[in-house]
Motif scaffolding. Structure first.
Motif, PDB file in Angstrom:
ATOM      1  N   GLU A 248       8.395   2.229 -18.853  1.00 13.39           N
ATOM      2  CA  GLU A 248       8.382   0.829 -18.437  1.00 13.39           C
ATOM      3  C   GLU A 248       7.759   0.676 -17.058  1.00 13.39           C
ATOM      4  N   LEU A 249       6.998  -0.400 -16.897  1.00 11.10           N
ATOM      5  CA  LEU A 249       6.407  -0.685 -15.593  1.00 11.10           C
ATOM      6  C   LEU A 249       7.446  -1.283 -14.662  1.00 11.10           C
ATOM      7  N   ARG A 250       7.464  -0.832 -13.440  1.00 13.52           N
ATOM      8  CA  ARG A 250       8.307  -1.450 -12.417  1.00 13.52           C
ATOM      9  C   ARG A 250       7.526  -1.519 -11.123  1.00 13.52           C
ATOM     10  N   VAL A 251       7.904  -2.491 -10.293  1.00 13.91           N
ATOM     11  CA  VAL A 251       7.153  -2.771  -9.069  1.00 13.91           C
ATOM     12  C   VAL A 251       8.080  -2.663  -7.870  1.00 13.91           C
ATOM     13  N   GLU A 252       7.613  -1.986  -6.835  1.00 14.47           N
ATOM     14  CA  GLU A 252       8.331  -1.900  -5.564  1.00 14.47           C
ATOM     15  C   GLU A 252       7.408  -2.368  -4.450  1.00 14.47           C
ATOM     16  N   VAL A 253       8.009  -2.894  -3.391  1.00 19.20           N
ATOM     17  CA  VAL A 253       7.257  -3.274  -2.197  1.00 19.20           C
ATOM     18  C   VAL A 253       7.422  -2.175  -1.161  1.00 19.20           C
ATOM     19  N   ALA A 254       6.320  -1.756  -0.554  1.00 16.02           N
ATOM     20  CA  ALA A 254       6.359  -0.671   0.426  1.00 16.02           C
ATOM     21  C   ALA A 254       5.520  -1.046   1.641  1.00 16.02           C
ATOM     22  N   SER A 255       5.823  -0.395   2.760  1.00 17.84           N
ATOM     23  CA  SER A 255       5.040  -0.592   3.982  1.00 17.84           C
ATOM     24  C   SER A 255       3.884   0.401   3.971  1.00 17.84           C
ATOM     25  N   LEU A 256       2.683  -0.118   3.745  1.00 17.07           N
ATOM     26  CA  LEU A 256       1.478   0.699   3.728  1.00 17.07           C
ATOM     27  C   LEU A 256       0.433   0.053   4.626  1.00 17.07           C
ATOM     28  N   ASN A 257      -0.271   0.880   5.386  1.00 19.45           N
ATOM     29  CA  ASN A 257      -1.344   0.377   6.249  1.00 19.45           C
ATOM     30  C   ASN A 257      -0.874  -0.775   7.146  1.00 19.45           C
ATOM     31  N   HIS A 258       0.328  -0.621   7.663  1.00 18.12           N
ATOM     32  CA  HIS A 258       0.953  -1.602   8.562  1.00 18.12           C
ATOM     33  C   HIS A 258       1.022  -3.000   7.948  1.00 18.12           C
ATOM     34  N   GLY A 259       1.320  -3.024   6.667  1.00 19.60           N
ATOM     35  CA  GLY A 259       1.541  -4.276   5.963  1.00 19.60           C
ATOM     36  C   GLY A 259       2.300  -3.972   4.686  1.00 19.60           C
ATOM     37  N   SER A 260       2.577  -4.987   3.916  1.00 19.21           N
ATOM     38  CA  SER A 260       3.310  -4.799   2.662  1.00 19.21           C
ATOM     39  C   SER A 260       2.333  -4.703   1.496  1.00 19.21           C
ATOM     40  N   ALA A 261       2.603  -3.749   0.620  1.00 22.40           N
ATOM     41  CA  ALA A 261       1.784  -3.558  -0.585  1.00 22.40           C
ATOM     42  C   ALA A 261       2.714  -3.292  -1.756  1.00 22.40           C
ATOM     43  N   LEU A 262       2.157  -3.317  -2.956  1.00 19.53           N
ATOM     44  CA  LEU A 262       2.940  -3.109  -4.166  1.00 19.53           C
ATOM     45  C   LEU A 262       2.707  -1.712  -4.722  1.00 19.53           C
ATOM     46  N   LEU A 263       3.791  -1.012  -4.994  1.00 20.01           N
ATOM     47  CA  LEU A 263       3.733   0.251  -5.716  1.00 20.01           C
ATOM     48  C   LEU A 263       4.104  -0.041  -7.163  1.00 20.01           C
ATOM     49  N   ILE A 264       3.223   0.277  -8.085  1.00 19.49           N
ATOM     50  CA  ILE A 264       3.480   0.033  -9.503  1.00 19.49           C
ATOM     51  C   ILE A 264       3.693   1.376 -10.189  1.00 19.49           C
ATOM     52  N   TYR A 265       4.867   1.535 -10.772  1.00 20.56           N
ATOM     53  CA  TYR A 265       5.240   2.775 -11.456  1.00 20.56           C
ATOM     54  C   TYR A 265       5.196   2.567 -12.962  1.00 20.56           C
ATOM     55  N   ALA A 266       4.736   3.569 -13.667  1.00 18.68           N
ATOM     56  CA  ALA A 266       4.845   3.632 -15.128  1.00 18.68           C
ATOM     57  C   ALA A 266       5.848   4.733 -15.416  1.00 18.68           C
ATOM     58  N   GLY A 267       7.072   4.330 -15.735  1.00 20.35           N
ATOM     59  CA  GLY A 267       8.150   5.309 -15.821  1.00 20.35           C
ATOM     60  C   GLY A 267       8.439   5.850 -14.429  1.00 20.35           C
ATOM     61  N   SER A 268       8.387   7.164 -14.267  1.00 14.16           N
ATOM     62  CA  SER A 268       8.634   7.775 -12.955  1.00 14.16           C
ATOM     63  C   SER A 268       7.342   8.070 -12.196  1.00 14.16           C
ATOM     64  N   GLU A 269       6.201   7.747 -12.799  1.00 14.46           N
ATOM     65  CA  GLU A 269       4.907   8.091 -12.201  1.00 14.46           C
ATOM     66  C   GLU A 269       4.326   6.907 -11.440  1.00 14.46           C
ATOM     67  N   LEU A 270       3.873   7.175 -10.211  1.00 14.55           N
ATOM     68  CA  LEU A 270       3.187   6.140  -9.451  1.00 14.55           C
ATOM     69  C   LEU A 270       1.822   5.899 -10.084  1.00 14.55           C
ATOM     70  N   ASP A 271       1.625   4.704 -10.599  1.00 18.75           N
ATOM     71  CA  ASP A 271       0.417   4.388 -11.358  1.00 18.75           C
ATOM     72  C   ASP A 271      -0.648   3.717 -10.494  1.00 18.75           C
ATOM     73  N   SER A 272      -0.235   2.794  -9.635  1.00 19.44           N
ATOM     74  CA  SER A 272      -1.197   2.007  -8.854  1.00 19.44           C
ATOM     75  C   SER A 272      -0.561   1.537  -7.562  1.00 19.44           C
TER      76      SER A 272
END
Length: 307
Positions: A248-272
């Motif tokens: 299942e796809l899930r989305v997390e917000v993370a601090s990247l490049n001194h701003g907020s970005a989205l981490l998209i996981y497919a299961g346990s794998e970081l997809d995008s």
């Protein structure tokens, strides 16, 4: 009189030099990263700078920060040619690697903005020498004499490089909203993506939004930038619904490049990883990094510190 002749032992000298270097490491990595856009290459440039720093005579250095910033930038420029050779065979658009950062209230908005994905993409349109001149002078405040020595150019030529770079940056950088509004749009983006409300999702996008995806030939990505709301949304939906998604796809917000970005996981794998550029008229750009080789370091412990 040298420090050793003043009664300071070799071990104490080495410890002091290491402490000076480590205090400046985030800036050194930041300078190299803005030139290269690659975490591994930037870390290599900083490591080479350290090896030279640890073995040289320091008595003649009056400004440690300026010396190390110019040295790290020189090492970054040395790696640009090899990097450009690799890019000739790269499949599809090339985007800078995302880098994990920690929010720093003491950091200026200008410094944080200069390492944002939107700004790195603009810097990529400059020549390597223009990029280095802009980074050293406009971002880190070095003198044109120091920039000239780094680039092996005259001071007049260094001024011209920085001026040309500044003009390009000012004409191409997006006029982004403040951090609070960006966070609000990011939250709506995630909400509408999860609910499947396509109309509300499209309302967040500017009519001329551009989507750039980087899969490096290893994951599905568009071979050219996608322009317009309809096409961008269709591509996102197609990728989200592709049959090879493991879990299942899930989305997390993370601090990247001194701003907020989205981490998209497919299961346990970081997809995008998805970066949004938000201006007054909506989301004007989406930069999607899918190449797993550019995402692996985000899962490692101890991400590089970048200023």
């Amino acid at each position: 009189m040298s420090a050793s002749r003043a009664g300071i032992g070799d071990a104490e000298l080495a410890e002091g030099r290491a402490a000076e270097f480590e205090a400046l490491r985030p800036q050194l990595f930041g300078a190299a990263y803005r030139v290269l856009g690659s975490v591994a290459d930037s870390e290599d440039a900083v490591q080479e700078t350290w090896l030279r720093w640890a073995s040289m005579d320091h008595d003649r250095i009056s400004d440690v920060r300026a010396y190390l910033l110019t040295a790290a930038t020189r090492q970054a420029l040395n790696r640009v040619r090899a990097q450009q050779s690799r890019r000739e065979d790269y499949v599809g658009p090339w985007l800078p690697e995302p880098v994990a950062t920690e929010p720093d209230p003491a950091e200026t908005v200008e410094l944080a903005d200069s390492v944002s994905m939107a700004m790195l993409v603009v810097l990529e349109t400059l020549s390597p020498l223009e990029r280095a001149a802009f980074v050293l002078h406009d971002v880190f405040g070095l003198s044109f004499a120091e920039v000239a020595a780094t680039l092996d150019r005259s001071e007049a030529a260094a001024r011209q490089l920085a001026s040309r770079a500044r003009s390009h940056v000012q004409s191409r950088r997006p006029l982004v909203v403040d951090r609070r509004r960006h966070e609000a749009v990011l939250g709506q983006f995630v909400e509408h993506l999860a609910s499947g409300d396509i109309d509300a999702f499209m309302a967040l996008l500017a009519p001329d939004v551009v989507l750039v995806s980087d899969g490096g030939g290893l994951r599905r990505a568009a071979l050219r930038p996608i322009h317009g709301r309809d096409k961008a949304v269709r591509w996102l939906v197609a990728v989200a619904n592709r049959p090879d998604v493991a879990g299942e796809l899930r989305v997390e917000v993370a601090s990247l490049n001194h701003g907020s970005a989205l981490l998209i996981y497919a299961g346990s794998e970081l997809d995008s990883v998805v970066f949004l550029t938000v201006e007054d008229r909506g989301i004007t750009a989406m930069h999607v990094v899918r190449n797993p080789e550019k995402l692996a370091h985000l899962l490692d412990a101890g991400p590089p510190s970048v200023a």
